[in-house]
Structures are given as structure tokens and as C-alpha cells.
Design an enzyme around this catalytic site. Structure first.
Site: not given
Length: 276
Positions: A18, A41, A139-140, A160
């Protein structure tokens, strides 16, 4: 390796991820043009550090709590992002990437979030209520490709995953190759855990063979020697990092390394060009 966000909220990997996401977005925002930020994600968006899942691991004590005990001004932006979701100075709640990115939005910017897990997707919608973020449950890897190129001239994709599936690295590699063909100038950030050094080195070699220029790897090894069978740290692959970000990276990495070093270990946190 199963890396469900809620069990690891606020750990050392989150602090590094982050802090660097904030620095990346700030660097991109030095130009006034609109940005599209995509999190493939996204997780729950907000985490209770006193909740059952976070308490079960206690990893926040070695991550966000260490960052708050540190006084290096290079971590001020990170600490401000955490304070923004808390009423007092002590962090009870932890912002996932969606809440961190949402804080950085300008009126012209766009935030698109995706979470496939049904319970987490429900929590994500609740956490982002009242914000301009769009939330998907797809679905990512399908979404990653479907949204490229972004509607705005510039953008950033954050990948991620929990690394629950044995083919996670293969899917990332294949999708990144296809995404780069569609969107060669875009910024892509891929988070990964570090457990087995040999596996990681093989994956880096595979990614290097994709021939993507301006490909950086950031690695945070927590311990001075590998600890077999346990989580050893985490890192980021970054495609097309902006110049302003790379110029400010060395002192930021040193500040993070010093703040997060486990007792008795100095650790390493390095940024290198995988391909340039």
C-alpha cells in the site's frame, strides 16, 4: 499457498504494497489526465484487526503496528491512509487496496474493483458504498483482459491474488502477456508472496522471457536467511513504473525495510529492473 486477504490484513506485505501503490498513483497524478485504476482481486475492502480472522494470525502486529511505531516521514502518506478509516490514532480497522485507492481519486479518475469470492464481494460492496467505485464479481483474469485498453488514456491494473490455485503463476504469466499486447503503455502491478526462492527465481525467468520492457521487481525478504516452509516475505512486479516513482523508490524501500525488520533480522527490500 493460500493467501486470503482477511487473514493477513495489515501485515508487512500490506504495508509495503500500500505504501508503494500510494507512491505510484501520486506519481501518475503528476499529469492532469484521467486515470483508470483496476483492482482484479479486491478482497473485502476493509478489515477489522480485532476480528477473528485477523486475530488468528496476529500479523498486523508485525506490519501496520510497526509502521505506526516508526517515525520516518516517508511513511506519513501510508499512515494517513490507515488513519482515514479509523476514528482514533490507533488502527482498529485496516483499509484494503480498494479503500486506499479510493482515497487517492481525483474527480476525473475511475476506480474499478473485482472480487470473485461471494462473501468477500458482498463485504466489498458494503465497504465501498457511497464511493464512486464500480464493483464486479467476475473471474479476475477474464476481467483483466476485458477492460483493456482502459477508456482513459492512462491507467493502472493491480493484480493481488490469494495464490490458492497451483496454476496461479501460469495464469498471471499468460494474462500479462496478452494484456501487454493490448495495452503496452499501461502500468501493471502484480503482488506475490515469497516462500520458496527457487520457485520464485524460475517464475522471474519466465516473466523476463516475455520481452516486456520497463519491468521492475521489488522483493522484501523479511529474514536474513530463508526460513523453509514458512512465509518469507512478499514483493511486487511493476510494468511501466513512472519515472517520478522510480526516482523516489530507494529511500522509500529503506524506510520500509527498517520499520518492518523482524527482531534479530535486518532483512532486505530491493527494487531492480527485471527487464529494461
Amino acid at each position: 499457498m493460500n493467501y486470503r486477504h482477511s487473514f493477513h490484513a495489515g501485515n508487512s506485505a500490506d504495508v509495503v504494497k500500500h505504501s508503494l501503490l500510494i507512491a505510484l498513483v501520486r506519481a501518475l497524478q503528476q499529469k492532469p489526465g484521467a486515470l483508470t485504476l483496476i483492482d482484479t482481486h479486491a478482497g473485502c475492502g476493509l478489515y477489522d484487526l480485532e476480528g477473528d480472522t485477523a486475530q488468528r494470525t496476529g500479523e498486523a502486529m508485525h506490519g501496520v503496528m510497526r509502521a505506526f511505531a516508526d517515525h520516518d516521514p516517508l511513511l506519513d502518506d501510508y499512515r494517513a491512509a490507515v488513519r482515514a478509516v479509523n476514528e482514533g490514532d490507533d488502527p482498529r480497522f485496516y483499509p484494503g487496496s480498494p479503500r486506499v485507492l479510493e482515497q487517492l481519486l481525483r474527480p476525473q479518475d475511475v476506480l474499478i474493483l473485482n472480487e470473485m469470492h461471494p462473501e468477500d464481494a458482498k463485504a466489498l460492496r458494503a465497504a465501498m458504498r457511497g464511493t464512486p467505485a464500480a464493483v464486479h464479481q467476475r473471474d479476475a483474469y477474464e476481467l483483466w483482459l476485458a477492460l483493456l485498453p482502459t477508456r482513459t488514456p492512462r491507467g493502472m491494473v493491480v493484480v493481488d491474488p490469494p495464490f490458492e490455485q497451483t496454476d496461479e503463476r501460469a495464469r498471471i504469466t499468460a494474462t500479462l502477456a496478452a494484456a501487454h499486447r493490448k495495452w503496452a503503455h499501461g502500468v501493471t502491478v502484480i503482488w506475490y508472496p515469497l516462500k520458496d526462492r527457487d520457485t520464485h527465481e524460475r517464475w522471474k525467468a519466465q516473466l523476463g522471457r516475455l520481452g516486456i520492457p520497463k519491468f521492475m521487481t521489488i522483493e522484501h525478504w523479511l529474514y536474513d536467511a530463508d526460513q523453509p516452509g514458512i512465509y518469507n516475505g512478499a514483493g511486487l512486479f511493476i510494468v511501466n513504473p513512472p519515472y517520478a516513482f522510480t526516482q523516489g523508490l530507494p529511500p522509500m524501500l529503506e524506510a520500509l525495510r527498517a520499520a518492518l525488520a523482524p527482531e534479530g533480522h535486518s532483512g532486505t527490500l530491493t527494487g531492480e529492473w527485471l527487464v529494461r
